[in-house]
Design a protein around this motif. Structure first.
Motif, PDB file in Angstrom:
ATOM      1  N   MET A   1     -27.032  10.105 -30.090  1.00 44.57           N
ATOM      2  CA  MET A   1     -27.777  10.960 -29.177  1.00 44.57           C
ATOM      3  C   MET A   1     -27.599  10.455 -27.745  1.00 44.57           C
ATOM      4  O   MET A   1     -27.549   9.273 -27.492  1.00 44.57           O
ATOM      5  CB  MET A   1     -29.260  10.941 -29.565  1.00 44.57           C
ATOM      6  CG  MET A   1     -30.075  12.019 -28.891  1.00 44.57           C
ATOM      7  SD  MET A   1     -31.835  11.751 -29.152  1.00 44.57           S
ATOM      8  CE  MET A   1     -31.948  11.809 -30.935  1.00 44.57           C
ATOM      9  N   GLY A   2     -27.510  11.369 -26.825  1.00 47.04           N
ATOM     10  CA  GLY A   2     -27.361  11.001 -25.427  1.00 47.04           C
ATOM     11  C   GLY A   2     -28.665  10.464 -24.875  1.00 47.04           C
ATOM     12  O   GLY A   2     -29.680  10.397 -25.554  1.00 47.04           O
ATOM     13  N   ASN A   3     -28.622  10.048 -23.616  1.00 43.72           N
ATOM     14  CA  ASN A   3     -29.818   9.487 -22.999  1.00 43.72           C
ATOM     15  C   ASN A   3     -30.893  10.534 -22.756  1.00 43.72           C
ATOM     16  O   ASN A   3     -32.076  10.270 -22.859  1.00 43.72           O
ATOM     17  CB  ASN A   3     -29.462   8.816 -21.667  1.00 43.72           C
ATOM     18  CG  ASN A   3     -28.637   7.565 -21.906  1.00 43.72           C
ATOM     19  OD1 ASN A   3     -28.822   6.907 -22.920  1.00 43.72           O
ATOM     20  ND2 ASN A   3     -27.729   7.264 -20.991  1.00 43.72           N
ATOM     21  N   SER A   4     -30.465  11.718 -22.380  1.00 42.22           N
ATOM     22  CA  SER A   4     -31.456  12.738 -22.094  1.00 42.22           C
ATOM     23  C   SER A   4     -31.195  13.964 -22.949  1.00 42.22           C
ATOM     24  O   SER A   4     -30.057  14.277 -23.298  1.00 42.22           O
ATOM     25  CB  SER A   4     -31.399  13.127 -20.618  1.00 42.22           C
ATOM     26  OG  SER A   4     -30.171  13.758 -20.337  1.00 42.22           O
ATOM     27  N   VAL A   5     -32.275  14.611 -23.317  1.00 41.93           N
ATOM     28  CA  VAL A   5     -32.135  15.846 -24.074  1.00 41.93           C
ATOM     29  C   VAL A   5     -32.552  16.998 -23.172  1.00 41.93           C
ATOM     30  O   VAL A   5     -33.282  16.812 -22.196  1.00 41.93           O
ATOM     31  CB  VAL A   5     -33.005  15.831 -25.355  1.00 41.93           C
ATOM     32  CG1 VAL A   5     -32.576  14.697 -26.261  1.00 41.93           C
ATOM     33  CG2 VAL A   5     -34.480  15.728 -25.006  1.00 41.93           C
ATOM     34  N   ASN A   6     -32.053  18.170 -23.485  1.00 39.42           N
ATOM     35  CA  ASN A   6     -32.446  19.355 -22.733  1.00 39.42           C
ATOM     36  C   ASN A   6     -33.918  19.669 -22.985  1.00 39.42           C
ATOM     37  O   ASN A   6     -34.478  19.308 -24.021  1.00 39.42           O
ATOM     38  CB  ASN A   6     -31.583  20.545 -23.148  1.00 39.42           C
ATOM     39  CG  ASN A   6     -30.117  20.322 -22.828  1.00 39.42           C
ATOM     40  OD1 ASN A   6     -29.792  19.729 -21.800  1.00 39.42           O
ATOM     41  ND2 ASN A   6     -29.242  20.775 -23.712  1.00 39.42           N
ATOM     42  N   ARG A   7     -34.512  20.341 -22.016  1.00 44.84           N
ATOM     43  CA  ARG A   7     -35.917  20.754 -22.160  1.00 44.84           C
ATOM     44  C   ARG A   7     -35.947  22.063 -22.947  1.00 44.84           C
ATOM     45  O   ARG A   7     -35.591  23.120 -22.420  1.00 44.84           O
ATOM     46  CB  ARG A   7     -36.559  20.942 -20.784  1.00 44.84           C
ATOM     47  CG  ARG A   7     -36.665  19.658 -19.956  1.00 44.84           C
ATOM     48  CD  ARG A   7     -36.911  19.985 -18.497  1.00 44.84           C
ATOM     49  NE  ARG A   7     -35.824  20.798 -17.961  1.00 44.84           N
ATOM     50  CZ  ARG A   7     -35.865  21.441 -16.798  1.00 44.84           C
ATOM     51  NH1 ARG A   7     -36.938  21.384 -16.045  1.00 44.84           N
ATOM     52  NH2 ARG A   7     -34.831  22.160 -16.384  1.00 44.84           N
ATOM     53  N   VAL A   8     -36.358  21.975 -24.196  1.00 45.45           N
ATOM     54  CA  VAL A   8     -36.322  23.145 -25.086  1.00 45.45           C
ATOM     55  C   VAL A   8     -37.739  23.475 -25.550  1.00 45.45           C
ATOM     56  O   VAL A   8     -38.417  22.636 -26.154  1.00 45.45           O
ATOM     57  CB  VAL A   8     -35.418  22.875 -26.313  1.00 45.45           C
ATOM     58  CG1 VAL A   8     -35.375  24.107 -27.220  1.00 45.45           C
ATOM     59  CG2 VAL A   8     -34.019  22.481 -25.863  1.00 45.45           C
TER      60      VAL A   8
END
Ligand SMILES: [Zn+2]
Length: 364
Positions: A1-8
């Motif tokens: 997983m990347g450092n940031s996730v999209n705001r969903v």
């Protein structure tokens, strides 16, 4: 997983569970049908939420507060007479047939307002820029509902209402709706067939439900309707080809401000109603394609999908694409053996749509 996730955003309302869909009756043959349980059940939502929860993905999403669509909101699409008919079901003793393959009962009106309101709430947050995208896990579904007709498990067209709301109240200009439900989104097509500001794109099983709808030649008077009927048995590769050759190019040509997905997962291989072979990995690929074409601004809304075993994995895969996180499972554990390559009949079906669009292109 990347450092940031999209705001969903995650749009959910317990009120949607209160719609009891009753027996699955076709109005033309009601007397000859056994009153079988309805596949369109509250358990569909609960099963999907449970898998999102167990996977930990739900914790990465932004819960949206419940919201009821007002009568004015629903009037953006539906006639007063139709809404009065749905509202009157509050007084029913139990579920009763109110259209072709659709019953309404005491909890139906509130569930419809909660479902449409959830999508309005989700699109409001996305347009305002507070969210990148959203998934509305709601029922009853909407894409068969026309301005004045309830049919096929649908009473209020949630996506159509929210699309109109976004245009009238949120300043959205051009809106696109990608409908990958295995059935044709006849209601949504009817609402926007004469409207050049809304692009309606539908992939569906050919010659299915509703009868005689979703033909390649059905382009709407505005030319912003695109139908991709696919042969029964199509799998991931057939759908990927339909998206790569038709859906994505049409989205890019139209350049919408906002994209809805009428996300019915009844093209999944184990779905009891559809006869397609799409896997959860397939839905992941479709979501990826739409997100790329939409610049990430997508409001996905549950429509059909009746396999309680497989649909949750499909929803999880879609949500993981929205979040921009790595898959939490390697291969759809419920996938059936479907075609692993593009079949000639799928290519021929898509060729027909490509030829239609060459003759009458989608423009922004
Ligand atoms: Zn469907």
């Amino acid at each position: 997983m990347g450092n940031s996730v999209n705001r969903v955003g995650f749009a959910w309302d317990d009120t949607c569970l209160g719609h009891v869909s009753g027996p699955m009756l076709r109005s033309d043959t009601a007397s000859s049908w056994l009153p079988t349980p309805n596949f369109e059940s509250p358990e569909r939502l609960l099963a999907c939420r449970q898998v999102l929860q167990a996977s930990g993905r739900l914790d990465l999403m932004v819960p949206l507060p419940p919201r009821r669509a007002s009568l004015d909101d629903l009037r953006l699409v539906h006639t007063a007479e139709h809404l009065e008919m749905v509202r009157s079901s509050e007084g029913f003793d139990g579920p009763a047939l109110v259209g072709d393959a659709i019953c309404a009962g005491p909890g139906t009106w509130d569930a419809c307002r909660a479902a449409a309101g959830a999508v309005i709430g989700a699109v409001s947050e996305v347009v305002a820029g507070r969210l990148d995208s959203a998934f509305a896990l709601v029922r009853p579904p909407g894409h068969h509902a026309t301005p004045d007709t309830a049919m096929g498990s649908c009473l209020v067209n949630n996506v159509a209402v929210a699309a109109r709301y976004a245009q009238q109240h949120l300043g959205a200009g051009r809106v696109a709706i990608v409908d990958w439900d295995v059935h044709h989104g006849n209601g949504t097509e009817d609402v926007f067939a004469d409207d050049a500001s809304v692009l309606f794109l539908s992939t569906h099983q050919e010659n299915f439900y509703p009868p005689d709808r979703g033909h390649v030649a059905d382009r709407g008077s505005a030319g912003t309707t695109v139908n991709v009927p696919l042969p029964a048995g199509s799998g991931d590769e057939g759908y990927f080809s339909a998206f790569d050759r038709v859906i994505v190019p049409a989205l890019r040509a139209f350049a919408p401000d906002l994209v809805f997905v009428s996300a019915g997962q009844d093209a999944a291989g184990t779905d009891p109603l559809g006869r397609m072979c799409v896997s959860a990995d397939g839905f992941r690929g479709l979501a990826r394609r739409v997100l790329d074409a939409a610049g990430g601004r997508v409001v996905a809304v549950l429509e059909g999908g009746y396999s309680l075993g497989q649909m949750p994995w499909c929803v999880l895969a879609i949500v993981e694409e929205l979040l921009g996180v790595d898959p939490s499972f390697e291969r759809d554990p419920m996938a059936i053996d479907g075609p692993t390559t593009l079949r000639p009949e799928e290519t021929a079906a898509i060729d027909r749509v490509v030829a239609e669009l060459a003759a009458r292109p989608v423009r922004s």
